[in-house]
Design a protein around this motif. Structure first.
Motif, PDB file in Angstrom:
ATOM      1  N   GLU A   1     -22.163 -17.831 -19.084  1.00 21.26           N
ATOM      2  CA  GLU A   1     -23.545 -17.416 -18.812  1.00 21.26           C
ATOM      3  C   GLU A   1     -24.509 -18.530 -19.204  1.00 21.26           C
ATOM      4  N   GLY A   2     -25.381 -18.883 -18.281  1.00 23.24           N
ATOM      5  CA  GLY A   2     -26.345 -19.938 -18.537  1.00 23.24           C
ATOM      6  C   GLY A   2     -25.816 -21.335 -18.282  1.00 23.24           C
ATOM      7  N   THR A   3     -24.546 -21.449 -17.848  1.00 23.63           N
ATOM      8  CA  THR A   3     -23.953 -22.758 -17.584  1.00 23.63           C
ATOM      9  C   THR A   3     -23.886 -23.017 -16.085  1.00 23.63           C
ATOM     10  N   VAL A   4     -23.428 -24.192 -15.726  1.00 23.16           N
ATOM     11  CA  VAL A   4     -23.279 -24.569 -14.326  1.00 23.16           C
ATOM     12  C   VAL A   4     -22.341 -23.644 -13.572  1.00 23.16           C
ATOM     13  N   PHE A   5     -21.449 -22.951 -14.275  1.00 18.75           N
ATOM     14  CA  PHE A   5     -20.476 -22.082 -13.611  1.00 18.75           C
ATOM     15  C   PHE A   5     -20.951 -20.635 -13.475  1.00 18.75           C
TER      16      PHE A   5
END
Length: 335
Positions: free
Chosen positions: A187-191
């Motif tokens: 969550e909140g990452t590039v993924f």
């Protein structure tokens, strides 16, 4: 023959009536009603501009341009950014520093490209821009960085304060899997915007294009206090000799993402047969681009429109590399 024609026509007439009836019942609007589009979020910038720094050389070992002052940006990075709804301003690394500073005030995010150079003026300029990015965020201005391949290596050297932290790996011109760290929260990452199915395929299919000779093992990365406190490791990858290196990191405090792999190549580079071009691979490219540009839309910077136009990469023309190229299909060359 007449029966053969009449039956489909009768069926078509019935379906047309049914569709028309359904459309009237579901789409009919009052005569005095005008459809209205929802208001845009005033906190977002819907005209984001990304800075991309040029790399020494011409991208083809001098076969396209052997000027000693030449530098280039592979067109795939520009297309990658544009595909997600942003424009690009080129930062020619050997321009006067005051010009680079003026350009920095025009952008909403930054991209460090792949390449080979890790010293001299190029390293100094990258380090200066990286520090400005952190300062911008520390001052409360959201300003993302996507640091690809060489960019991963450079920011690792800068953050660790160790020019010799990189280790040799055999990961040139190969597609690979990404192994997600255990219990990682995406969550909140590039993924975050990847579908569950695509996340699974990243772990089972070779969808990430690798093209580097250096990297950092997870043990060495986590053993460096500065790196470990600044970045969280998201994925690792095994090279041709099954040596594992860190392949994706994300800053804990800043909107800084650094993939050691090349998300831009799947959709926009064709020179190597090893680059994956499946629909899943192209979705990887698009998801990363969408994430990065969505972060840039959070930027509060609203520079003068004409000044932006005067500096956009539209003022330059790409060069088709053809047989003279070395891994790129098109490059922007600056002299």
């Amino acid at each position: 023959m007449s029966n053969y024609i009449w039956i489909p026509l009768l069926l078509f007439h019935s379906l047309t009536q049914l569709t028309s009836t359904q459309s009237e019942s579901t789409l009919r609007l009052p005569s005095d009603s005008t459809p209205a589009c929802p208001a845009l979020n005033p906190d977002l910038n819907y005209r984001p501009v990304i800075g991309i720094i040029s790399h020494p050389g011409d991208g083809a070992s001098g076969r396209l341009n052997n000027d000693t002052n030449a530098s280039y940006i592979a067109a795939s990075y520009v297309k990658f950014v544009e595909s997600a709804g942003a424009r690009v301003i080129p930062f020619i690394f050997n321009e006067p520093s005051h010009i680079l500073q003026q350009k920095f005030e025009l952008v909403n995010g930054f991209l460090f490209t792949g390449g080979w150079c890790k010293e001299g003026l190029y390293f100094d300029v990258v380090e200066d821009i990286f520090k400005k990015i952190l300062e911008k965020n520390d001052a409360g201005h959201h300003f993302p960085l996507l640091s690809i391949c060489l960019g991963f290596e450079l920011v690792s050297m800068i953050v660790s304060k160790d020019r010799n932290i990189l280790e040799p790996f055999s990961a040139s011109d190969q597609a690979s899997k990404l192994e997600f760290m255990q219990n990682i929260n995406i969550e909140g990452t590039v993924f975050q915007r990847f579908s569950p199915n695509l996340l699974r395929k990243l772990s089972t299919d070779c969808l990430a294009m690798q093209n580097h000779k250096y990297g950092i093992s997870p043990e060495k990365f986590q053993g460096n206090a500065d790196l470990h406190s600044f970045f969280e490791i998201l994925t690792t990858t095994a090279d041709e000799n099954d040596k594992v290196y860190v392949s994706t990191v994300q800053a804990r405090k800043y909107p800084v993402t650094a993939p050691q792999w090349h998300p831009e190549k799947n959709a926009f580079e064709w020179a190597s047969e090893m680059i994956p071009h499946s629909e899943d691979a192209v979705q990887v490219t698009q998801n990363v681009a969408n994430y990065f540009v969505s972060e840039a839309r959070k930027s509060s910077n609203r520079p003068p429109a004409q000044t932006v136009l005067d500096n956009l990469i539209y003022n330059y023309s790409p060069t088709f590399c053809g047989a003279a190229g070395k891994g790129y299909d098109e490059v922007y060359i600056f002299t």
